[in-house]
Enzyme design. Structure first.
Site, PDB file in Angstrom:
ATOM      1  N   THR A 178       0.824  -1.206   0.000  1.00  0.00           N
ATOM      2  CA  THR A 178       0.000   0.000   0.000  1.00  0.00           C
ATOM      3  C   THR A 178       0.863   1.263   0.000  1.00  0.00           C
ATOM      4  O   THR A 178       2.005   1.236   0.489  1.00  0.00           O
ATOM      5  CB  THR A 178      -0.903   0.012   1.252  1.00  0.00           C
ATOM      6  OG1 THR A 178      -1.492   1.303   1.396  1.00  0.00           O
ATOM      7  CG2 THR A 178      -0.123  -0.290   2.532  1.00  0.00           C
ATOM      8  N   ASP A 179       0.283   2.354  -0.493  1.00  0.00           N
ATOM      9  CA  ASP A 179       1.017   3.636  -0.450  1.00  0.00           C
ATOM     10  C   ASP A 179       1.198   4.130   0.987  1.00  0.00           C
ATOM     11  O   ASP A 179       2.020   5.010   1.249  1.00  0.00           O
ATOM     12  CB  ASP A 179       0.313   4.709  -1.307  1.00  0.00           C
ATOM     13  CG  ASP A 179      -1.106   5.042  -0.853  1.00  0.00           C
ATOM     14  OD1 ASP A 179      -1.601   4.438   0.117  1.00  0.00           O
ATOM     15  OD2 ASP A 179      -1.724   5.922  -1.487  1.00  0.00           O
ATOM     16  N   GLU A 180       0.422   3.554   1.930  1.00  0.00           N
ATOM     17  CA  GLU A 180       0.502   4.046   3.317  1.00  0.00           C
ATOM     18  C   GLU A 180       1.850   3.755   3.963  1.00  0.00           C
ATOM     19  O   GLU A 180       2.185   4.353   4.980  1.00  0.00           O
ATOM     20  CB  GLU A 180      -0.624   3.445   4.173  1.00  0.00           C
ATOM     21  CG  GLU A 180      -1.976   3.863   3.677  1.00  0.00           C
ATOM     22  CD  GLU A 180      -3.081   3.819   4.730  1.00  0.00           C
ATOM     23  OE1 GLU A 180      -2.782   3.648   5.916  1.00  0.00           O
ATOM     24  OE2 GLU A 180      -4.244   3.967   4.329  1.00  0.00           O
ATOM     25  N   TYR A 203      -1.472  -0.397  11.275  1.00  0.00           N
ATOM     26  CA  TYR A 203      -1.733  -1.041   9.971  1.00  0.00           C
ATOM     27  C   TYR A 203      -0.570  -0.813   9.017  1.00  0.00           C
ATOM     28  O   TYR A 203       0.018  -1.763   8.478  1.00  0.00           O
ATOM     29  CB  TYR A 203      -3.040  -0.504   9.359  1.00  0.00           C
ATOM     30  CG  TYR A 203      -3.154  -0.789   7.866  1.00  0.00           C
ATOM     31  CD1 TYR A 203      -3.331  -2.089   7.395  1.00  0.00           C
ATOM     32  CD2 TYR A 203      -3.062   0.244   6.921  1.00  0.00           C
ATOM     33  CE1 TYR A 203      -3.407  -2.363   6.038  1.00  0.00           C
ATOM     34  CE2 TYR A 203      -3.140  -0.021   5.557  1.00  0.00           C
ATOM     35  CZ  TYR A 203      -3.312  -1.325   5.119  1.00  0.00           C
ATOM     36  OH  TYR A 203      -3.372  -1.586   3.765  1.00  0.00           O
ATOM     37  N   LYS A 207       2.251  -3.382   7.372  1.00  0.00           N
ATOM     38  CA  LYS A 207       2.440  -3.562   5.912  1.00  0.00           C
ATOM     39  C   LYS A 207       3.899  -3.274   5.540  1.00  0.00           C
ATOM     40  O   LYS A 207       4.491  -3.963   4.703  1.00  0.00           O
ATOM     41  CB  LYS A 207       1.497  -2.647   5.126  1.00  0.00           C
ATOM     42  CG  LYS A 207       0.018  -2.966   5.254  1.00  0.00           C
ATOM     43  CD  LYS A 207      -0.383  -4.311   4.674  1.00  0.00           C
ATOM     44  CE  LYS A 207      -0.366  -4.358   3.169  1.00  0.00           C
ATOM     45  NZ  LYS A 207      -0.884  -5.662   2.668  1.00  0.00           N
TER      46      LYS A 207
END
Ligand code: NAD
Ligand code: DAU
Length: 396
Positions: A178-180, A203, A207
């Site tokens: 994810t970009d997060e 979260y 990741k």
């Protein structure tokens, strides 16, 4: 038989969730030679309703695998397995083909070797930021430990493969990130694939940890890893805890529309089908060891998203032009973990693989809203008691 053995068999994990189910549909409908094994634990976010049509068209329609009947169904190309990616025995059994051999599916038309995955696409994850702030434990278990279990099983199995027809199909371990993981941006700038990892929530930290494990398995064992990091997806089958489906559901029920803070945070919205096309391309043509950013080129403030939903819904169904009066600005439950803005530089996937997003946000949103309007029963079914408890914790 040779033709059959050239089929591509993909172990999709988390395929009963939002993006995974869209991806399975995309693969089976786009290719005749793809076999999908869907391994999913069916957490609150996983729902077999998401794949009812697929099970009917390509699957055994039940978990009771019936050895004889598959001969009647040469189009049988979808297999669901309920299980946890943290279960090493299960991962070994699936990757070696033992799982299906034991169930006697590997007879007749459907040689057990067909069900031995040559690729893994790892979608399985705890995916909601707010839940990770309430309780990080399942995020560490599934997102970190689960990924490591799959990496290790793939390493052992793929390294031990002898030479044979199946080896003609290259192995790929495609991990969905994810970009997060890059953290938060200010008003300007974009993340590239080499931007530092600065996650701000449990979260995104889980990741990022998984991404680094993937990197280490590529470096240490030459495991054929590729990563994708996409921006916020939206579209059919998204669980109504995420911004867009939650606002659609609440507006239809004339409930408050809870906007965190002042609603000024910015997300880059990617229509799920655009992401599925990108993942497919990366799986087939991506370079091993690489990371690909996938963005929607639709940056927009949350409050504008919510107002647009109100406007479209008001026109389409609700017969109410004042749905935006339901908007309620609430104290931000994410606090400092709430990333202000994400934006991705996607020049690498565009240049190397020729991908670009095609959906414009307002068009994609209209299709999404139409889907939720036609599938109100789906929403009713996925919103269980557990969801009501969670809703109370975050919003009251
Ligand atoms: P989702 O929450 O809708 O689905 C997750 C699926 O994983 C569910 O079917 C769930 O049952 C399954 N699962 C959870 N734990 C499992 C376990 N231990 N073993 C097996 N299955 C398990 O998630 P999503 O939105 O479809 O996201 C899929 C992936 O894409 C995730 O890895 C997420 O981090 C990533 N991602 C999502 C977005 C987005 O906007 N939704 C954007 C970028 C990346
Ligand atoms: O960027 C990719 C990520 O996008 C994925 O990795 C995650 O799995 C996915 O959940 C998503 O994370 P976000 O936190 O950005 O998505 P969410 O839909 O939860 O929230 C979008 C924005 O809307 C965010 O700024 C918080 C805000 N929000 C969210 C909810 C649920 C609200 O204002 N009100 C809400 O009720």
């Amino acid at each position: 038989m040779a033709k059959v053995l050239n089929r591509k068999t993909i172990l999709v994990t988390g395929g009963a969730g939002f993006i995974g189910s869209n991806f399975i549909r995309h693969e089976l409908e786009s290719y005749d030679d793809v076999v999908i094994v869907n391994l999913d634990k069916l957490t609150y976010a996983g729902n077999l309703e998401n794949l009812k049509d697929i099970e009917k068209k390509y699957g055994l329609a039940s978990l009771n695998l019936k050895p004889k009947t598959q001969d009647l169904r040469p189009d049988l190309r979808y297999f669901f397995v309920k299980g946890d990616i943290c279960d090493r025995n299960l991962a070994d059994s699936l990757l070696s083909g033992k799982y299906f051999k034991d169930k006697e599916v590997g007879q007749g038309t459907h040689d057990a070797r067909l069900m031995t995955p040559d690729s893994i696409v790892n979608f399985a994850a705890e995916s909601h930021v707010d839940r990770s702030i309430l309780d990080a434990v399942p995020f560490i278990d599934t997102n970190i430990k689960g990924t490591q279990v799959l990496l290790e099983a793939a390493r052992i199995h793929w390294q031990n493969l002898g030479s044979g027809t199946r080896d003609l199909i290259p192995n790929v371990f495609l991990h969905i990130s994810t970009d997060e993981v890059y953290g938060s941006l200010g008003k300007t700038g974009e993340f590239t694939e080499t931007s530092p990892l600065l996650p701000n929530s449990p979260y995104s930290a889980s990741k990022a940890a998984a991404d680094l494990l993937c990197r280490s398995y590529y470096k240490a064992y030459n495991l054929p890893i590729i990563l994708t990091r996409s921006s916020n997806n939206y579209g059919p089958y998204q669980f109504p805890e995420k911004l867009i489906p939650l606002m659609i559901k609440n507006a239809l029920e004339r409930k408050e529309l809870p906007v965190y803070g002042e609603g000024l945070n910015v997300r880059d919205w990617l229509y799920v089908e655009d992401n599925c096309r990108a993942i497919d391309l990366v799986l087939r043509k991506g370079n091993i060891g690489e990371i690909y950013n996938i963005g929607g080129e639709n940056e927009i403030e949350n409050i504008k998203v919510v107002k647009l939903i109100c406007k479209i819904l008001g026109e389409k169904a609700a017969g109410d032009s004042r749905l935006d009066e339901l908007i309620k600005f609430i104290n931000d439950p994410r606090g400092k973990a709430h990333d202000f803005r994400y934006a991705l530089d996607c020049s690498k996937i565009k240049k190397d693989l020729g991908w670009k997003p095609v959906s414009k946000f307002e068009e994609g949103l209209k299709i999404t809203i139409d889907w939720y309007l036609s599938n109100r029963n789906w929403v009713k079914k996925v919103v269980t008691g557990e969801y009501q408890e969670y809703y109370k914790k975050i919003y009251t």
